[in-house]
Design a protein around this motif. Sequence first.
Motif, mmCIF file in Angstrom:
data_model
loop_
_atom_site.group_PDB
_atom_site.id
_atom_site.type_symbol
_atom_site.label_atom_id
_atom_site.label_comp_id
_atom_site.label_asym_id
_atom_site.label_seq_id
_atom_site.Cartn_x
_atom_site.Cartn_y
_atom_site.Cartn_z
ATOM 1 N N PRO B 40 53.984 125.346 81.369
ATOM 2 C CA PRO B 40 52.758 124.932 82.061
ATOM 3 C C PRO B 40 51.591 124.761 81.078
ATOM 4 C CG PRO B 40 53.196 127.246 82.466
ATOM 5 C CD PRO B 40 54.375 126.713 81.729
ATOM 6 N N ASN B 41 50.450 124.275 81.593
ATOM 7 C CA ASN B 41 49.256 124.131 80.757
ATOM 8 C C ASN B 41 48.856 125.465 80.163
ATOM 9 O OD1 ASN B 41 48.798 121.430 80.918
ATOM 10 N ND2 ASN B 41 47.561 121.579 82.794
ATOM 11 N N GLY B 42 48.450 125.451 78.896
ATOM 12 C CA GLY B 42 47.977 126.675 78.269
ATOM 13 C C GLY B 42 49.081 127.645 77.929
ATOM 14 N N SER B 43 50.336 127.170 77.887
ATOM 15 C CA SER B 43 51.436 128.084 77.601
ATOM 16 C C SER B 43 51.726 128.173 76.116
ATOM 17 C CB SER B 43 52.684 127.638 78.363
ATOM 18 O OG SER B 43 53.026 126.327 77.995
ATOM 19 N N GLY B 44 50.984 127.436 75.290
ATOM 20 C CA GLY B 44 51.138 127.554 73.844
ATOM 21 C C GLY B 44 52.074 126.526 73.229
ATOM 22 N N THR B 201 60.604 115.426 84.919
ATOM 23 C CA THR B 201 61.258 114.516 83.994
ATOM 24 C C THR B 201 61.979 115.269 82.875
ATOM 25 O OG1 THR B 201 59.086 114.295 83.022
ATOM 26 C CG2 THR B 201 59.850 112.479 84.379
ATOM 27 N N ALA B 202 61.564 116.501 82.616
ATOM 28 C CA ALA B 202 62.155 117.246 81.497
ATOM 29 C C ALA B 202 63.668 117.330 81.641
ATOM 30 C CB ALA B 202 61.549 118.643 81.421
ATOM 31 N N TYR B 203 64.107 117.541 82.839
ATOM 32 C CA TYR B 203 65.544 117.701 83.074
ATOM 33 C C TYR B 203 66.303 116.432 82.677
ATOM 34 C CZ TYR B 203 69.920 118.953 85.296
ATOM 35 O OH TYR B 203 71.242 119.246 85.522
ATOM 36 N N GLU B 204 65.709 115.257 83.028
ATOM 37 C CA GLU B 204 66.382 113.993 82.695
ATOM 38 C C GLU B 204 66.336 113.699 81.200
ATOM 39 O OE1 GLU B 204 64.412 110.861 84.819
ATOM 40 O OE2 GLU B 204 64.000 112.246 86.480
ATOM 41 N N TYR B 205 65.184 113.986 80.577
ATOM 42 C CA TYR B 205 64.979 113.529 79.200
ATOM 43 C C TYR B 205 65.783 114.318 78.169
ATOM 44 C CZ TYR B 205 60.745 111.037 80.812
ATOM 45 O OH TYR B 205 59.856 110.222 81.443
ATOM 46 N N PHE B 206 65.834 115.644 78.311
ATOM 47 C CA PHE B 206 66.220 116.472 77.159
ATOM 48 C C PHE B 206 67.617 117.059 77.261
ATOM 49 C CE2 PHE B 206 61.507 117.142 77.648
ATOM 50 C CZ PHE B 206 61.182 116.208 76.675
ATOM 51 N N ASP B 207 68.247 117.245 76.071
ATOM 52 C CA ASP B 207 69.544 117.910 75.994
ATOM 53 C C ASP B 207 69.363 119.417 75.910
ATOM 54 O OD1 ASP B 207 70.466 115.299 75.492
ATOM 55 O OD2 ASP B 207 70.110 115.598 73.343
ATOM 56 N N TYR B 208 68.211 119.784 75.353
ATOM 57 C CA TYR B 208 68.031 121.167 74.939
ATOM 58 C C TYR B 208 66.581 121.505 75.219
ATOM 59 C CZ TYR B 208 69.312 125.127 71.908
ATOM 60 O OH TYR B 208 69.622 126.350 71.409
ATOM 61 N N ILE B 209 66.315 122.698 75.744
ATOM 62 C CA ILE B 209 64.947 122.999 76.159
ATOM 63 C C ILE B 209 64.527 124.403 75.740
ATOM 64 C CG2 ILE B 209 63.568 123.579 78.220
ATOM 65 C CD1 ILE B 209 64.573 121.081 79.522
ATOM 66 N N ALA B 210 63.285 124.491 75.225
ATOM 67 C CA ALA B 210 62.670 125.806 75.046
ATOM 68 C C ALA B 210 61.625 125.936 76.140
ATOM 69 C CB ALA B 210 62.016 125.906 73.672
ATOM 70 N N LEU B 211 61.811 126.907 77.009
ATOM 71 C CA LEU B 211 60.911 127.113 78.129
ATOM 72 C C LEU B 211 59.882 128.164 77.723
ATOM 73 C CD1 LEU B 211 60.696 125.956 80.947
ATOM 74 C CD2 LEU B 211 62.177 127.785 81.770
ATOM 75 N N LEU B 212 58.620 127.775 77.801
ATOM 76 C CA LEU B 212 57.585 128.584 77.161
ATOM 77 C C LEU B 212 56.514 128.962 78.167
ATOM 78 C CD1 LEU B 212 57.471 129.065 74.060
ATOM 79 C CD2 LEU B 212 55.708 127.319 73.960
ATOM 80 N N ASN B 213 56.056 130.218 78.100
ATOM 81 C CA ASN B 213 54.789 130.540 78.731
ATOM 82 C C ASN B 213 54.188 131.725 77.987
ATOM 83 O OD1 ASN B 213 52.577 131.032 80.235
ATOM 84 N ND2 ASN B 213 53.606 131.000 82.216
ATOM 85 N N THR B 214 53.528 131.442 76.921
ATOM 86 C CA THR B 214 53.011 132.370 75.905
ATOM 87 C C THR B 214 54.124 133.227 75.284
ATOM 88 O OG1 THR B 214 52.366 134.090 77.472
ATOM 89 C CG2 THR B 214 50.682 132.493 76.868
ATOM 90 N N ARG B 215 55.188 133.485 76.020
ATOM 91 C CA ARG B 215 56.379 134.058 75.381
ATOM 92 C C ARG B 215 57.516 133.081 75.653
ATOM 93 N NH1 ARG B 215 55.326 134.493 80.825
ATOM 94 N NH2 ARG B 215 57.072 135.376 81.968
ATOM 95 N N LEU B 216 58.605 133.264 74.936
ATOM 96 C CA LEU B 216 59.744 132.379 75.151
ATOM 97 C C LEU B 216 60.509 132.865 76.379
ATOM 98 C CD1 LEU B 216 61.281 129.986 73.814
ATOM 99 C CD2 LEU B 216 62.806 131.719 72.876
ATOM 100 N N VAL B 217 60.590 132.019 77.401
ATOM 101 C CA VAL B 217 61.303 132.418 78.610
ATOM 102 C C VAL B 217 62.791 132.142 78.449
ATOM 103 C CG1 VAL B 217 61.557 131.989 81.070
ATOM 104 C CG2 VAL B 217 59.276 132.061 80.037
ATOM 105 N N ALA B 218 63.102 130.997 77.870
ATOM 106 C CA ALA B 218 64.503 130.668 77.641
ATOM 107 C C ALA B 218 64.584 129.582 76.588
ATOM 108 C CB ALA B 218 65.154 130.176 78.938
ATOM 109 N N GLN B 232 60.965 129.834 87.601
ATOM 110 C CA GLN B 232 60.006 130.669 88.324
ATOM 111 C C GLN B 232 59.257 131.567 87.334
ATOM 112 O OE1 GLN B 232 58.974 130.840 91.410
ATOM 113 N NE2 GLN B 232 57.695 132.628 90.973
ATOM 114 N N GLU B 233 60.019 132.106 86.378
ATOM 115 C CA GLU B 233 59.418 133.008 85.411
ATOM 116 C C GLU B 233 58.406 132.257 84.526
ATOM 117 O OE1 GLU B 233 62.331 135.411 83.284
ATOM 118 O OE2 GLU B 233 60.764 135.928 81.857
ATOM 119 N N ALA B 234 58.767 131.041 84.134
ATOM 120 C CA ALA B 234 57.883 130.292 83.244
ATOM 121 C C ALA B 234 56.653 129.773 83.972
ATOM 122 C CB ALA B 234 58.635 129.129 82.609
#
Lengths: 420, 264
Positions: B40-44, B201-218, B232-234
């Motif tokens: 999300p916005n401001g997640s670093g 769109t992220a799901y369609e575009y990318f093979d690999y994802i870093a999910l971020l919200n000031t910490r690494l969620v996944a 939900q966590e991110a």
Amino acid sequence: MASLWTYFNHPNFWWVLAGTTFLSAISALVGTFTYLQRKSLMGDAIAHGILPGVAGGFLIAGEKNALVIMIGAIVWGVLTVSSIEWISRKTHLRSSTAMAVVLSAFFGLGMMLLTVVQTSGLPDASGINSFLFGQAASMLPEDLMVYSVFAVVVAFVLAAVYPHLTIISFDRATAESNGFNVRRVDAVLSILVVAATAIGIQSIGLILMAALLITPAAIARMWNSRLIGMLIFSGGIAALAAGMGSVISFTAPAMPTGPWIVLILFAFTLISMVISPQRGLLKRYRQQKKNQDIILRENFIKRLYHQWERSGQTAFHLSDIEDTPSKRTLRYAVNNDWIQLAGNSIHLSEKGMREGRRITRAHRLWELYLSKALRMRDDHVHPSAEVMEHLIGDDLEKELLRALDYPLTDPHQRDIPYEP
Amino acid sequence: MSNVPAIDIHNLTASYERKPVLWEIDCQFPQGKLIGIVGPNGSGKTTLLKNIMGLMKPDSGYVKIFGDKLNKVRHRVSYVPQRESVDWDFPADVMDVVLMGRYNPKKLFSRVTQEDRDIAIEALKRVNMLEFSKRHISQLSGGQQQRVFIARSLAQQADLYLMDEPFVGVDAASEDAILSLLTDMKNNGKTVVIVHHDLQTAYEYFDYIALLNTRLVACGPTEEVFTSELLQEAYGGRLTVLSRIGELIAKKDFPVREKGQKDN
């Protein structure tokens, strides 16, 4: 004219003319980069900040020695820049505040030293005032040589780091990530600004030197849309203004040169604001006039079309038309075969019909679009459409038709007319 | 292509105006993939990108690129900043900007060569912008400006591309052009990392994802990361403890690591 010839024959005249134009052009080249990096104020801070260096150089040399004064100015200029940099890094002050603090403190110190010089009884001591406002005519060929050598070095460095300065001026982050040493290039530019200011101290004077750094660049931007053109133009305009300034300095030696050059540059600025091809006021005025013409003639043909919609008649009497068209509008309509005109009777031609239909279609499509896409109330959509009908061209019309799926009626249940 | 990760981020903590905005990020991005940094916005997200690019100094941790320090492999990496980060009124036409990708930071008195020009033309062709090469950059649409930025990046002929929000404010035609280009780059073995805020769109575009919200969620292949719990966590708000301690660090000017303590 005879009087002017005597100046041309003055042994120093051509020296001074060639020197000041060259020096000013080089300063303007450096200034172009400070302008692009929005560091205009930096030039002003440096110009004022180096005064202690100038006065100190005079005291150390014990006379008006251009080389020592130049070195004093550059040393103090670098000190000015680093103080500003240091203050804004160590405190929360904005760099513009840091600049204001340093420039006024150093200028104050400089004025004190200047008084010391003036009361020192050193030879030429009274001439030191020429460093404040410039006195081109008083420059000796030896002085000019000193300044010119520095100017050549500045030009040389500028040529060396031209790509570096360009990419950093446009996109710092990318420059840095591409491996450019942004801080070092910044430092080089600061030193270039110091040197570019110092070489002009005798011809333009310290106080107004900032204008020579920035104004030519601002003028050049109004006439050029590429950096290379901007550099050539700003160098040229600075040389021209400085040349005119030094001629005046010879004809009226009591008057300092700097103010003349600055006012000439200001006149160039005003002229450019009016007539420059990209953003000039004249250009904007013409564009607005053109828009007005388009609106008037399209409204005229639209009205004829509406009358035809109501009555099925293609022949009208001029007095039947609301908002009597101007002669200019009528002439355009006749020349473009929208109408035939005989005395006061008008016949709407096939071509005019098509034009009226196109505008009406644009109007009603836009009303429908506002109503559907923006969910505006149906009685609020008309004023906007009155303007947009003149702006919607073929591309936008196609897009509207697609977005609205080729509608048949507008929000007021009027037909949207298609080409038969 | 070797198995060395394109990017290896190790225990990275980074601050913006002394307030930590990224906490102990630890993840690897494989080579030859389209990778999204999503949050999300401001997640670093941008902060992470800037740390990878060496534009910011982390408080702790390090980043390795192709197993090496950034400075050793810089010529293999290219960065595309957010479009709004520059002034598009700068006096340059499209060609001038793309040629900036060819500027050599280590050389003085360098001039643009014919080879540079050919490479720039090739790059403009790949983003469908060659016909605009003489156009002033302020007269382009947002999507066209973005394509010019990408062309400049292509002209660097790198192996790893980092792009900050290339799809923001972009028209449909440009989006298509950029997407097909990205796939093309991937098929040529390039690694592309993209900061992206739109989940849809992220799901369609990318093979690999870093999910971020000031910490690494996944961090992992898209199918593994796109689970409802992780999303939900991110997107379900920030951790209040983290933001409270971040404010404390900023206020007291506290370090994130003790003196002399090394990350290994």
